[in-house]
Write a protein that holds these residues in place. Structure first.
Motif, mmCIF file in Angstrom:
data_model
loop_
_atom_site.group_PDB
_atom_site.id
_atom_site.type_symbol
_atom_site.label_atom_id
_atom_site.label_comp_id
_atom_site.label_asym_id
_atom_site.label_seq_id
_atom_site.Cartn_x
_atom_site.Cartn_y
_atom_site.Cartn_z
ATOM 1 N N TRP A 174 -31.351 -13.454 -40.773
ATOM 2 C CA TRP A 174 -32.215 -12.443 -40.506
ATOM 3 C C TRP A 174 -33.513 -12.842 -40.249
ATOM 4 C CZ3 TRP A 174 -31.203 -7.361 -39.773
ATOM 5 C CH2 TRP A 174 -32.381 -6.483 -39.352
ATOM 6 N N ARG A 175 -34.160 -12.172 -39.017
ATOM 7 C CA ARG A 175 -35.515 -12.843 -38.527
ATOM 8 C C ARG A 175 -36.281 -11.504 -38.410
ATOM 9 N NH1 ARG A 175 -36.250 -17.774 -38.127
ATOM 10 N NH2 ARG A 175 -38.127 -17.192 -36.736
ATOM 11 N N ARG A 176 -37.275 -11.333 -39.144
ATOM 12 C CA ARG A 176 -38.758 -10.733 -39.355
ATOM 13 C C ARG A 176 -38.459 -9.051 -39.213
ATOM 14 N NH1 ARG A 176 -40.273 -15.281 -35.779
ATOM 15 N NH2 ARG A 176 -41.876 -16.178 -37.240
ATOM 16 N N THR A 177 -37.859 -8.512 -38.468
ATOM 17 C CA THR A 177 -37.772 -7.127 -38.211
ATOM 18 C C THR A 177 -37.870 -6.178 -39.525
ATOM 19 O OG1 THR A 177 -36.870 -7.480 -36.058
ATOM 20 C CG2 THR A 177 -36.679 -5.049 -37.066
ATOM 21 N N LYS A 178 -38.763 -5.436 -39.476
ATOM 22 C CA LYS A 178 -39.051 -4.418 -40.754
ATOM 23 C C LYS A 178 -39.325 -5.280 -42.042
ATOM 24 C CE LYS A 178 -37.738 -0.250 -43.338
ATOM 25 N NZ LYS A 178 -36.540 0.572 -43.554
ATOM 26 N N TYR A 179 -38.406 -6.034 -42.409
ATOM 27 C CA TYR A 179 -38.771 -6.702 -44.009
ATOM 28 C C TYR A 179 -39.336 -7.969 -43.659
ATOM 29 C CZ TYR A 179 -34.580 -3.434 -43.936
ATOM 30 O OH TYR A 179 -33.837 -2.556 -43.886
ATOM 31 N N ASP A 180 -39.810 -8.354 -42.501
ATOM 32 C CA ASP A 180 -40.492 -9.644 -42.211
ATOM 33 C C ASP A 180 -40.020 -10.870 -43.061
ATOM 34 O OD1 ASP A 180 -42.641 -10.845 -41.028
ATOM 35 O OD2 ASP A 180 -43.836 -10.820 -42.653
ATOM 36 N N LEU A 181 -38.750 -10.880 -43.059
ATOM 37 C CA LEU A 181 -37.904 -11.910 -43.834
ATOM 38 C C LEU A 181 -37.585 -13.167 -42.557
ATOM 39 C CD1 LEU A 181 -35.681 -9.792 -46.196
ATOM 40 C CD2 LEU A 181 -37.490 -11.043 -46.725
ATOM 41 N N ASP B 197 -23.859 -6.951 -48.493
ATOM 42 C CA ASP B 197 -22.594 -7.743 -48.539
ATOM 43 C C ASP B 197 -22.117 -7.688 -47.157
ATOM 44 O OD1 ASP B 197 -23.278 -8.621 -51.258
ATOM 45 O OD2 ASP B 197 -21.118 -7.799 -51.861
ATOM 46 N N GLN B 198 -21.688 -8.745 -46.629
ATOM 47 C CA GLN B 198 -21.222 -8.600 -45.218
ATOM 48 C C GLN B 198 -20.267 -10.130 -44.758
ATOM 49 O OE1 GLN B 198 -24.884 -10.361 -42.708
ATOM 50 N NE2 GLN B 198 -25.923 -9.363 -44.360
ATOM 51 N N ALA B 199 -19.621 -9.820 -43.854
ATOM 52 C CA ALA B 199 -18.380 -10.805 -43.458
ATOM 53 C C ALA B 199 -18.166 -10.354 -42.201
ATOM 54 C CB ALA B 199 -17.465 -10.996 -44.332
ATOM 55 N N GLY B 200 -17.695 -11.414 -41.427
ATOM 56 C CA GLY B 200 -17.217 -11.370 -39.756
ATOM 57 C C GLY B 200 -17.429 -12.499 -38.972
ATOM 58 N N LEU B 201 -17.858 -12.306 -37.500
ATOM 59 C CA LEU B 201 -18.100 -13.388 -36.633
ATOM 60 C C LEU B 201 -19.614 -13.702 -36.562
ATOM 61 C CD1 LEU B 201 -15.386 -12.292 -34.239
ATOM 62 C CD2 LEU B 201 -15.117 -14.392 -35.760
ATOM 63 N N ALA B 202 -19.831 -14.885 -35.971
ATOM 64 C CA ALA B 202 -21.367 -15.006 -35.510
ATOM 65 C C ALA B 202 -21.239 -15.979 -34.307
ATOM 66 C CB ALA B 202 -22.044 -15.820 -36.833
ATOM 67 N N LEU B 203 -22.378 -15.867 -33.677
ATOM 68 C CA LEU B 203 -22.638 -16.837 -32.676
ATOM 69 C C LEU B 203 -23.885 -17.109 -32.599
ATOM 70 C CD1 LEU B 203 -21.385 -17.989 -29.554
ATOM 71 C CD2 LEU B 203 -22.277 -15.723 -28.527
ATOM 72 N N ARG B 204 -24.049 -18.618 -32.769
ATOM 73 C CA ARG B 204 -25.426 -19.035 -32.852
ATOM 74 C C ARG B 204 -25.869 -20.075 -31.999
ATOM 75 N NH1 ARG B 204 -28.444 -20.110 -37.713
ATOM 76 N NH2 ARG B 204 -29.685 -22.023 -37.608
ATOM 77 N N LEU B 205 -26.956 -19.727 -31.242
ATOM 78 C CA LEU B 205 -27.540 -21.041 -30.332
ATOM 79 C C LEU B 205 -28.468 -21.611 -31.136
ATOM 80 C CD1 LEU B 205 -27.538 -21.791 -27.258
ATOM 81 C CD2 LEU B 205 -29.584 -20.299 -27.115
ATOM 82 N N ASP B 206 -29.386 -20.958 -32.096
ATOM 83 C CA ASP B 206 -30.190 -21.880 -32.966
ATOM 84 C C ASP B 206 -30.751 -20.908 -33.758
ATOM 85 O OD1 ASP B 206 -32.398 -20.287 -31.778
ATOM 86 O OD2 ASP B 206 -32.813 -21.899 -30.340
ATOM 87 N N ALA B 207 -31.670 -21.137 -34.843
ATOM 88 C CA ALA B 207 -32.347 -20.069 -35.790
ATOM 89 C C ALA B 207 -33.059 -18.902 -35.420
ATOM 90 C CB ALA B 207 -33.128 -21.063 -36.690
ATOM 91 N N THR C 43 -30.212 -11.095 -32.545
ATOM 92 C CA THR C 43 -31.523 -11.859 -32.979
ATOM 93 C C THR C 43 -31.757 -12.512 -31.580
ATOM 94 O OG1 THR C 43 -31.031 -11.513 -35.242
ATOM 95 C CG2 THR C 43 -32.667 -13.321 -34.193
ATOM 96 N N ALA C 44 -32.948 -12.328 -31.048
ATOM 97 C CA ALA C 44 -33.637 -13.087 -29.888
ATOM 98 C C ALA C 44 -35.069 -12.938 -30.582
ATOM 99 C CB ALA C 44 -33.872 -12.646 -28.633
ATOM 100 N N GLY C 45 -35.461 -13.948 -31.650
ATOM 101 C CA GLY C 45 -36.574 -14.035 -32.203
ATOM 102 C C GLY C 45 -36.890 -13.240 -33.370
#
Length: 182
Positions: A31-38, A69-79, A101-103
């Motif tokens: 997770w990155r930032r949105t609403k929860y700033d996490l 709780d979550q499970a599935g697929l992911a595609l990751r370029l970087d953090a 996620t883009a930032g």
């Protein structure tokens, strides 16, 4: 599943034929930032690098018990640039979910019907676009478009994902996981 490895290996996992069974570590997430700033980048991703166009597919089941709780697929370029999709438990209801996620992370969910058992997913990366398809049921062909999103070109990690942002972990089963170029 040959040639695949873990980013943030979970506390327990095993392969049983065409199944990958994994237990999410406690309080893990992407997770990155949105609403929860996490800023969270400790979820689990079992995948392999793809250079450009690629397709991944899986059928996922889980013993979802705690919020998010979550499970599935992911595609990751970087953090800071990634996509995750699959099942996510929200307020006690299993949902089909996608986070792009883009930032900063966005989030979309769609409640799954009562009695839901398994979700089949297909993620297709072509050029600078990703399409995510889903279907309810084990062995169902994932043909219903859930999300079309932009995604930068370049080498990326693609595979199975799980996380337990609020809980102590749970077990997920990934059937017929495939990641292929083209």
């Amino acid at each position: 599943m040959d040639g695949m490895a873990w980013l943030n290996e979970p506390p327990a996992w095993r392969r049983e034929g065409d199944l990958l069974v994994a237990t999410a570590g406690p309080r893990t997430d992407f997770w990155r930032r949105t609403k929860y700033d996490l800023l969270r980048d400790d979820g689990h991703l079992f995948g392999r690098e793809v250079a450009a166009d690629a397709v991944a597919a899986v059928t996922v089941r889980g013993a979802y018990a705690t919020q998010y709780d979550q499970a599935g697929l992911a595609l990751r370029l970087d953090a800071e640039q990634w996509i995750k999709c699959g099942v996510e438990l929200v307020d006690g209801v299993p949902n089909a979910a996608v986070v792009v996620t883009a930032g900063r992370s966005d989030w979309s969910i769609f409640p799954l019907p009562p009695g839901f058992d398994a979700l089949s997913l297909r993620l297709v990366r072509e050029g600078e676009a990703v399409e995510i398809f889903w279907a309810i049921g084990a062995g169902a062909e994932a043909t219903t478009l859930f999300r079309l999103a932009p995604f930068p070109a370049g080498p990326a990690l693609l595979g199975a994902m799980l996380a337990a942002p609020k809980g102590d972990g749970f077990e997920a089963t990934f059937a017929n996981l495939s990641v292929r170029d083209g």
